[in-house]
Design an enzyme around this catalytic site. Structure first.
Site, short mmCIF file in Angstrom:
data_model
loop_
_atom_site.label_atom_id
_atom_site.label_comp_id
_atom_site.label_asym_id
_atom_site.label_seq_id
_atom_site.Cartn_x
_atom_site.Cartn_y
_atom_site.Cartn_z
N LYS A 83 -7.19 8.07 -1.08
CA LYS A 83 -8.52 8.47 -0.58
C LYS A 83 -9.04 9.72 -1.30
O LYS A 83 -9.29 10.76 -0.69
CB LYS A 83 -8.49 8.69 0.93
N ASP A 115 -13.29 14.62 -4.25
CA ASP A 115 -13.32 15.89 -4.98
C ASP A 115 -14.54 15.85 -5.89
O ASP A 115 -15.34 14.91 -5.82
CB ASP A 115 -12.00 16.04 -5.78
N ARG A 151 1.59 -0.54 11.23
CA ARG A 151 2.65 -0.47 12.24
C ARG A 151 2.88 -1.77 13.00
O ARG A 151 3.95 -1.95 13.57
CB ARG A 151 2.34 0.68 13.21
N THR A 155 -10.89 4.45 10.48
CA THR A 155 -10.82 3.62 11.70
C THR A 155 -10.30 4.39 12.91
O THR A 155 -10.34 3.89 14.02
CB THR A 155 -9.95 2.38 11.44
N ASP A 197 -3.45 4.21 -1.94
CA ASP A 197 -4.43 4.65 -0.93
C ASP A 197 -4.33 6.17 -0.74
O ASP A 197 -3.78 6.64 0.24
CB ASP A 197 -4.16 3.92 0.39
N LYS A 207 0.84 -1.20 0.00
CA LYS A 207 0.00 0.00 0.00
C LYS A 207 0.87 1.25 0.00
O LYS A 207 1.69 1.46 0.90
CB LYS A 207 -0.90 0.01 1.24
O1 C5P Z 1 -0.21 1.46 11.22
P1 C5P Z 1 -1.66 1.13 11.05
O2 C5P Z 1 -1.95 -0.34 11.09
O3 C5P Z 1 -2.54 1.94 11.96
O4 C5P Z 1 -1.90 1.57 9.55
C1 C5P Z 1 -3.09 1.86 9.05
C2 C5P Z 1 -2.96 2.22 7.60
O5 C5P Z 1 -4.25 2.07 7.06
C3 C5P Z 1 -2.52 3.65 7.33
O6 C5P Z 1 -1.78 3.64 6.13
C4 C5P Z 1 -3.83 4.39 7.16
O7 C5P Z 1 -3.75 5.46 6.25
C5 C5P Z 1 -4.72 3.30 6.57
N1 C5P Z 1 -6.15 3.44 6.78
C6 C5P Z 1 -6.76 3.50 8.03
N2 C5P Z 1 -8.12 3.65 8.15
C7 C5P Z 1 -8.87 3.72 7.07
C8 C5P Z 1 -8.27 3.65 5.80
C9 C5P Z 1 -6.91 3.50 5.69
O8 C5P Z 1 -6.07 3.41 9.03
N3 C5P Z 1 -10.18 3.79 7.18
#
Ligand code: C5P
Length: 229
Positions: A64, A67, A209, A117, A62, A35
């Site tokens: 997002k 617009d 992470r 999230t 990603d 991603k």
């Molecule tokens: O590190 P972590 O597991 O929190 O990473 C989450 C990844 O998922 C980030 O790249 C974030 O931009 C993406 N994301 C998210 N929630 C969403 C869509 C994408 O956390 N609804």
């Protein structure tokens, strides 16, 4: 158990192409997609997508998009040009925007982001200026827009999977906010383990992470794949 094995996607949330590509080299084929999000894309541009593609991997872009429909259609065409095979748009951009994205994407998979999230019901209510008693209901409502527009899937937390599957059974859910049961949640408010999300019907899992921030990312990724069976 899950009907199909959930596909893990590793989030390359880095500020340089060198850091991102070093992780791709280390993890190789242990995930289905890499991603590229706004941090890496803003720093490194389409070249990093081409580099990942040349290493033989699929890219999920990603960014997002949100617009007017004409601008999103142009952005989607540009994303397809880079070689991305999946991308995100915000479902709250509305039906016309979602439809424009799907029409422009061709065989590239369009995923509608429902509610990030990181949001709690209180935070969402503050942003939208109205009381939100139930995030799940908002997610299911937005899922209906994504399905009607012909999107491939949608992005939601693991906790909303049941509602999404009944509101929009044709969509493939992608779930971020994945954590080991013994791991830190960071800024995510609605988290779930890989096995619980897969068991609840996630088609794709965003792994961030919990792997990229681990002392040994290769071992952490092995643990994710073991959990997915
Ligand atoms: O590190 P972590 O597991 O929190 O990473 C989450 C990844 O998922 C980030 O790249 C974030 O931009 C993406 N994301 C998210 N929630 C969403 C869509 C994408 O956390 N609804």
């Amino acid at each position: 158990m899950a009907e199909l094995k959930a596909v893990p996607i590793v989030a390359l949330d880095y500020g340089t192409a060198a850091d991102a590509l070093a992780l791709v080299r280390a993890l190789g084929d242990s995930c289905g997609f890499y991603k590229v999000g706004s941090e890496l894309f803003t720093a490194a541009g389409p070249a990093v997508i081409r580099a990942i593609r040349e290493m033989g991997h699929e890219v999920f872009l990603d960014l997002k998009f949100h617009d007017i429909p004409n601008t999103v259609a142009g952005a989607v065409r540009s994303a397809v040009e880079t070689g991305a095979s999946m991308l995100t748009v915000h479902a709250s951009g509305g039906s016309a925007m979602l439809k424009a994205a799907v029409d422009a994407a061709g065989s590239c998979r369009v995923m509608g982001v429902t509610v990030l999230t990181s949001f709690t019901a209180a935070g969402l209510g503050e942003a939208w200026g109205r009381e939100v008693p139930d995030v799940g209901r908002e997610v299911a409502r937005l899922a209906g827009l994504c399905e009607a527009a012909g999107a491939h899937g949608l992005v939601c937390s693991g906790h909303e999977l049941a509602g999404v599957r009944s509101a929009a059974p044709g969509l493939r859910p992608l779930v971020p906010g994945i954590r080991f049961a013994d791991g830190a949640t960071h800024d995510q408010a609605r988290v779930m383990t890989p096995e619980a999300a897969a068991g609840a019907g996630a088609a794709y899992l965003v792994i961030g992470r919990m792997v990229t921030g681990a002392p040994d990312p290769v071992a952490a990724m092995r643990r994710v794949n073991a959990a997915l069976g």
